[in-house]
Design a protein around this motif. Structure first.
Motif, PDB file in Angstrom:
ATOM      1  N   THR A  69       0.653 -37.822  63.429  1.00 58.92           N
ATOM      2  CA  THR A  69       1.053 -37.318  64.759  1.00 58.92           C
ATOM      3  C   THR A  69       2.562 -37.082  64.758  1.00 58.92           C
ATOM      4  O   THR A  69       3.277 -37.493  65.661  1.00 58.92           O
ATOM      5  CB  THR A  69       0.655 -38.304  65.876  1.00 58.92           C
ATOM      6  N   ILE A  70       3.041 -36.395  63.739  1.00 61.83           N
ATOM      7  CA  ILE A  70       4.473 -36.208  63.534  1.00 61.83           C
ATOM      8  C   ILE A  70       5.085 -35.318  64.616  1.00 61.83           C
ATOM      9  O   ILE A  70       4.485 -34.346  65.061  1.00 61.83           O
ATOM     10  CB  ILE A  70       4.739 -35.619  62.126  1.00 61.83           C
ATOM     11  N   ASN A  71       6.271 -35.699  65.044  1.00 67.02           N
ATOM     12  CA  ASN A  71       7.112 -34.852  65.909  1.00 67.02           C
ATOM     13  C   ASN A  71       8.565 -35.169  65.567  1.00 67.02           C
ATOM     14  O   ASN A  71       8.850 -36.027  64.722  1.00 67.02           O
ATOM     15  CB  ASN A  71       6.807 -35.086  67.398  1.00 67.02           C
ATOM     16  N   GLN A  72       9.494 -34.489  66.221  1.00 65.00           N
ATOM     17  CA  GLN A  72      10.897 -34.662  65.850  1.00 65.00           C
ATOM     18  C   GLN A  72      11.409 -36.070  66.156  1.00 65.00           C
ATOM     19  O   GLN A  72      12.244 -36.610  65.429  1.00 65.00           O
ATOM     20  CB  GLN A  72      11.753 -33.607  66.558  1.00 65.00           C
ATOM     21  N   ASP A  94       1.619 -41.072  53.600  1.00 71.67           N
ATOM     22  CA  ASP A  94       0.300 -40.531  53.931  1.00 71.67           C
ATOM     23  C   ASP A  94       0.520 -39.163  54.569  1.00 71.67           C
ATOM     24  O   ASP A  94       0.841 -39.060  55.754  1.00 71.67           O
ATOM     25  CB  ASP A  94      -0.426 -41.467  54.896  1.00 71.67           C
ATOM     26  N   PRO A  95       0.350 -38.079  53.802  1.00 72.43           N
ATOM     27  CA  PRO A  95       0.681 -36.727  54.277  1.00 72.43           C
ATOM     28  C   PRO A  95      -0.477 -36.073  55.025  1.00 72.43           C
ATOM     29  O   PRO A  95      -1.031 -35.056  54.596  1.00 72.43           O
ATOM     30  CB  PRO A  95       1.004 -35.996  52.978  1.00 72.43           C
ATOM     31  N   LEU A 105       3.446 -29.704  56.093  1.00 72.85           N
ATOM     32  CA  LEU A 105       3.718 -29.556  54.667  1.00 72.85           C
ATOM     33  C   LEU A 105       5.219 -29.436  54.414  1.00 72.85           C
ATOM     34  O   LEU A 105       5.753 -30.038  53.480  1.00 72.85           O
ATOM     35  CB  LEU A 105       2.987 -28.325  54.116  1.00 72.85           C
ATOM     36  N   LYS A 106       5.895 -28.691  55.268  1.00 75.98           N
ATOM     37  CA  LYS A 106       7.345 -28.537  55.129  1.00 75.98           C
ATOM     38  C   LYS A 106       8.046 -29.883  55.285  1.00 75.98           C
ATOM     39  O   LYS A 106       8.950 -30.224  54.504  1.00 75.98           O
ATOM     40  CB  LYS A 106       7.860 -27.548  56.178  1.00 75.98           C
ATOM     41  N   ILE A 107       7.633 -30.662  56.282  1.00 75.66           N
ATOM     42  CA  ILE A 107       8.240 -31.977  56.504  1.00 75.66           C
ATOM     43  C   ILE A 107       7.970 -32.901  55.321  1.00 75.66           C
ATOM     44  O   ILE A 107       8.872 -33.588  54.821  1.00 75.66           O
ATOM     45  CB  ILE A 107       7.705 -32.603  57.807  1.00 75.66           C
ATOM     46  N   THR A 113      11.692 -34.694  48.836  1.00 76.48           N
ATOM     47  CA  THR A 113      12.931 -34.275  48.189  1.00 76.48           C
ATOM     48  C   THR A 113      14.065 -35.250  48.470  1.00 76.48           C
ATOM     49  O   THR A 113      14.874 -35.576  47.593  1.00 76.48           O
ATOM     50  CB  THR A 113      13.341 -32.868  48.675  1.00 76.48           C
ATOM     51  N   ASP A 114      14.106 -35.747  49.696  1.00 74.41           N
ATOM     52  CA  ASP A 114      15.228 -36.576  50.137  1.00 74.41           C
ATOM     53  C   ASP A 114      15.074 -38.060  49.805  1.00 74.41           C
ATOM     54  O   ASP A 114      16.074 -38.781  49.733  1.00 74.41           O
ATOM     55  CB  ASP A 114      15.419 -36.433  51.649  1.00 74.41           C
ATOM     56  N   TYR A 115      13.817 -38.514  49.621  1.00 75.53           N
ATOM     57  CA  TYR A 115      13.569 -39.938  49.413  1.00 75.53           C
ATOM     58  C   TYR A 115      12.549 -40.131  48.298  1.00 75.53           C
ATOM     59  O   TYR A 115      11.716 -39.260  48.045  1.00 75.53           O
ATOM     60  CB  TYR A 115      13.040 -40.598  50.689  1.00 75.53           C
ATOM     61  N   TYR A 116      12.599 -41.325  47.691  1.00 75.14           N
ATOM     62  CA  TYR A 116      11.591 -41.684  46.699  1.00 75.14           C
ATOM     63  C   TYR A 116      10.465 -42.455  47.379  1.00 75.14           C
ATOM     64  O   TYR A 116      10.711 -43.426  48.106  1.00 75.14           O
ATOM     65  CB  TYR A 116      12.178 -42.550  45.585  1.00 75.14           C
TER      66      TYR A 116
END
Length: 271
Positions: A69-72, A94-95, A105-107, A113-116
């Motif tokens: 339920t991703i948002n900004q 968990d994508p 997908l972009k997020i 890219t930014d984190y391991y």
């Protein structure tokens, strides 16, 4: 890696250690995730406030990031948590539905890219999308593709230099080299909304006591699927199964898991 290589004693170690798993949750399934963690012997903690990210990370043994339920606002929390963690504790991604929704997908790709991330846990369409394949997934469903699932999972693991756990009728866990295949399961796990979310956070708990991400992920997947299969033997429908499933999660110990693995070997030998 084979069933015989699984360190089943870690099931009991999770219950003794009672690891705290910080989950940035899917609002749809947060209660199931919390109950699932508690049943397997871990302690759930959740948050919606970036202001407390540092304190919560310090309280935690492992972290799960769920994009369901991703948002900004939640994305700001996720980044605050990952920044505070700074690679100190194992993190599971968990994508959810990245194979169907380009925004997610972009997020997911940007976060990778930014984190391991120690482990990526997803279904077939989600892992295929992250690996760069076109996917036929619909919503949170797995979908079907033309590629060998093992090949796709290995490519995803190699692309992000991590361990990947693809779950479905057959689970595949790999870091690109060592691979574990788990055929144990039940259709109930696929129709129960939140099964994957629960497994992602339970995987985080198992990473705390495991020597490698592949071992922790493989054992968590086996533990989870065996509990689901045992519950299916005692139930006639989804509601009854859910109740039995939480009972099995709470009661399944190392000896019972060893016995189930032995039974699987005997059943396979008889075929």
């Amino acid at each position: 890696m084979e069933n015989t290589d699984l360190p089943c004693q870690l099931v009991d170690r999770v219950r003794r250690k009672n690891p705290v798993v910080l989950t940035i949750a899917n609002d749809v399934t947060a209660d199931k995730v919390a109950d699932g963690l508690s049943a397997c012997g871990a302690s759930p903690i959740m948050s919606k406030a970036p202001e407390e990210a540092g304190e919560l990370v310090n309280l935690s043994d492992a972290i799960t990031i769920n994009l369901g339920t991703i948002n900004q606002t939640q994305l700001a929390l996720i980044r605050a948590v990952l920044d505070a963690n700074a690679g100190r504790r194992p993190v599971v991604l968990d994508p959810v539905a990245v194979g169907s929704v380009s925004y997610r997908l972009k997020i997911a790709k940007q976060l990778l890219t930014d984190y391991y991330f120690t482990v990526i846990r997803g279904n077939a369409s989600e892992i295929a999308a992250l690996a760069g394949y076109d996917s036929t997934g619909h919503g949170i469903d797995a979908g079907e593709g033309q590629q060998s699932p093992v090949t796709v999972v290995k490519q995803c693991a190699q692309r992000y230099h991590t361990c990947v756990c693809l779950t479905g009728a057959t689970d595949i866990v790999t870091d690109g080299q060592d691979t574990f295949i788990n055929p144990t399961g039940t259709a109930m796990l696929t129709v129960n909304v939140g099964s994957g979310d629960m497994l992602s956070s339970i995987t985080a708990a198992y990473l705390v006591v495991s020597d490698t991400p592949v071992v922790g992920s493989a054992l968590a997947a086996k533990f989870f699927s065996v509990a689901g299969a045992l519950a299916a033997q005692q139930s006639t429908g989804l509601g009854q199964w859910q109740s039995c499933f939480f009972d099995e999660l709470s009661q399944l110990d190392s000896q019972k898991l060893v016995n189930q693995l032995a039974k699987e070997r005997n059943d396979n030998d008889d075929k």
